[in-house]
Design an enzyme around this catalytic site. Structure first.
Site, PDB file in Angstrom:
ATOM      1  N   PHE A  38      43.067  39.180  32.637  1.00 54.78           N
ATOM      2  CA  PHE A  38      43.781  40.052  31.709  1.00 54.78           C
ATOM      3  C   PHE A  38      45.293  39.892  31.778  1.00 54.78           C
ATOM      4  O   PHE A  38      45.999  40.063  30.785  1.00 54.78           O
ATOM      5  CB  PHE A  38      43.423  41.520  31.980  1.00 54.78           C
ATOM      6  CG  PHE A  38      43.165  42.326  30.736  1.00 54.78           C
ATOM      7  CD1 PHE A  38      44.175  42.590  29.829  1.00 54.78           C
ATOM      8  CD2 PHE A  38      41.899  42.842  30.473  1.00 54.78           C
ATOM      9  CE1 PHE A  38      43.935  43.342  28.686  1.00 54.78           C
ATOM     10  CE2 PHE A  38      41.654  43.598  29.334  1.00 54.78           C
ATOM     11  CZ  PHE A  38      42.681  43.837  28.436  1.00 54.78           C
TER      12      PHE A  38
ATOM     13  N   THR B 265      38.050  38.599  29.669  1.00 48.57           N
ATOM     14  CA  THR B 265      36.605  38.726  29.806  1.00 48.57           C
ATOM     15  C   THR B 265      36.149  40.139  29.402  1.00 48.57           C
ATOM     16  O   THR B 265      36.927  41.091  29.454  1.00 48.57           O
ATOM     17  CB  THR B 265      36.177  38.431  31.246  1.00 48.57           C
ATOM     18  OG1 THR B 265      37.016  39.178  32.155  1.00 48.57           O
ATOM     19  CG2 THR B 265      36.296  36.950  31.556  1.00 48.57           C
TER      20      THR B 265
ATOM     21  N   MET C  11      36.846  40.594  37.220  1.00 51.50           N
ATOM     22  CA  MET C  11      37.153  39.535  36.254  1.00 51.50           C
ATOM     23  C   MET C  11      38.402  39.873  35.446  1.00 51.50           C
ATOM     24  O   MET C  11      39.196  38.979  35.124  1.00 51.50           O
ATOM     25  CB  MET C  11      35.952  39.295  35.331  1.00 51.50           C
ATOM     26  CG  MET C  11      34.799  38.576  35.995  1.00 51.50           C
ATOM     27  SD  MET C  11      33.535  38.005  34.811  1.00 51.50           S
ATOM     28  CE  MET C  11      32.835  39.578  34.279  1.00 51.50           C
ATOM     29  N   HIS C  12      38.584  41.140  35.117  1.00 52.51           N
ATOM     30  CA  HIS C  12      39.794  41.543  34.413  1.00 52.51           C
ATOM     31  C   HIS C  12      41.043  41.239  35.230  1.00 52.51           C
ATOM     32  O   HIS C  12      42.073  40.827  34.681  1.00 52.51           O
ATOM     33  CB  HIS C  12      39.741  43.037  34.081  1.00 52.51           C
ATOM     34  CG  HIS C  12      39.054  43.340  32.793  1.00 52.51           C
ATOM     35  ND1 HIS C  12      39.059  44.584  32.206  1.00 52.51           N
ATOM     36  CD2 HIS C  12      38.326  42.547  31.957  1.00 52.51           C
ATOM     37  CE1 HIS C  12      38.383  44.549  31.076  1.00 52.51           C
ATOM     38  NE2 HIS C  12      37.917  43.326  30.913  1.00 52.51           N
ATOM     39  N   GLU C  13      40.958  41.427  36.536  1.00 52.91           N
ATOM     40  CA  GLU C  13      42.115  41.136  37.385  1.00 52.91           C
ATOM     41  C   GLU C  13      42.487  39.654  37.312  1.00 52.91           C
ATOM     42  O   GLU C  13      43.655  39.288  37.455  1.00 52.91           O
ATOM     43  CB  GLU C  13      41.805  41.533  38.830  1.00 52.91           C
ATOM     44  CG  GLU C  13      41.757  43.035  39.070  1.00 52.91           C
ATOM     45  CD  GLU C  13      43.076  43.710  38.720  1.00 52.91           C
ATOM     46  OE1 GLU C  13      44.139  43.192  39.137  1.00 52.91           O
ATOM     47  OE2 GLU C  13      43.050  44.740  38.018  1.00 52.91           O
TER      48      GLU C  13
END
Length: 249
Positions: free
Chosen positions: A234, A137, A229-231
């Protein structure tokens, strides 16, 4: 200051031009370029003569976003895009910033430019928020500033689809920015800077602070959401594979 990847030029005593020119990395956010930009804007903040910053790139590149190495470091949990305030340099700057995007602006490079007070695009150049191309994201405040500057419908298309758009196509889509042949972008930016420089500095600073206050107030919350969101997005093997195989294509 890392002069080899960044050129700081006083166009006049009141106008400073910051040129990103990391040719070896095509203006991706190498450590040298990031450090240079942070140092440049810190120095600009201490100069009480400056009334305007023109931020531009070299030849066919404005800014190309994160390096492959930095993206892999985020995947591995060793880095976050919030480790520096690169994304908000133009927004945080006291004086107006003009992003003269005379070349391609990719991912975080395009987003960084959108935080400027004035944005000028090149008709022939490619502009993209290509985060989802790699399967993660968007970061760098993209989920906030792209809808703010381009409108929600177009922003959803750019962010979700992660496609490439020429400046001419974005112009047809009704973006609220000046779009010119790329050879004319910098000169137009300098003309605009000269117009700004005719105004009193304290009035420019006060008015900019008022105009961007809502953006500054909301940005920190959005950045927290993007990191969250990265957690979730990603640290997947597919993301690593995409970064390894698709980067630069």
């Amino acid at each position: 200051m890392t002069q080899s990847v960044l050129d700081i030029h006083e166009v006049t005593p009141e106008i400073v031009q910051v040129t990103m020119q990391d040719r070896a990395h095509k203006n991706t956010f190498s450590r040298q370029l990031v450090d240079g930009l942070l140092q440049a804007f810190a120095a600009i903040s201490t100069n009480q003569r400056y009334k305007c910053v023109v931020l531009t790139g070299y030849d066919g590149y404005f800014a190309s976003g994160g390096t492959q190495e930095s993206l892999l470091a985020i995947y591995e949990g060793r880095e976050k895009f919030t480790d520096t305030s690169l994304y908000s340099l133009a927004l945080d700057c006291q004086i107006p910033v003009i992003a003269a995007m005379q070349g391609h602006a990719i991912g975080g490079g395009f987003v960084m430019g959108l935080f400027a007070d004035f944005v000028i695009l090149g008709r022939e150049c490619v502009y993209t928020t290509n985060f989802m191309k790699y399967g993660f994201t968007p970061g760098m405040g993209a989920t906030f500033i792209v809808p703010q500057k381009l409108g929600l419908s177009l922003a959803e298309e750019l962010l979700l689809n992660a496609g490439n758009y020429r400046g001419a196509e974005l112009e047809k889509r009704g973006i609220p920015f000046t779009v010119l042949p790329k050879a004319e972008v910098l000169n137009h930016a300098l003309d605009l800077a000269q117009q700004l420089a005719e105004k009193p500095r304290h009035s420019l600073c006060i008015l900019k602070d008022h105009l961007v206050a809502p953006l500054r107030d909301q940005l920190a919350r959005v950045i927290e959401q993007e990191v969250a969101m990265h957690e979730k997005t990603f640290h997947h093997q597919e993301v690593k594979q995409r970064i390894s195989t698709l980067f630069g294509k």
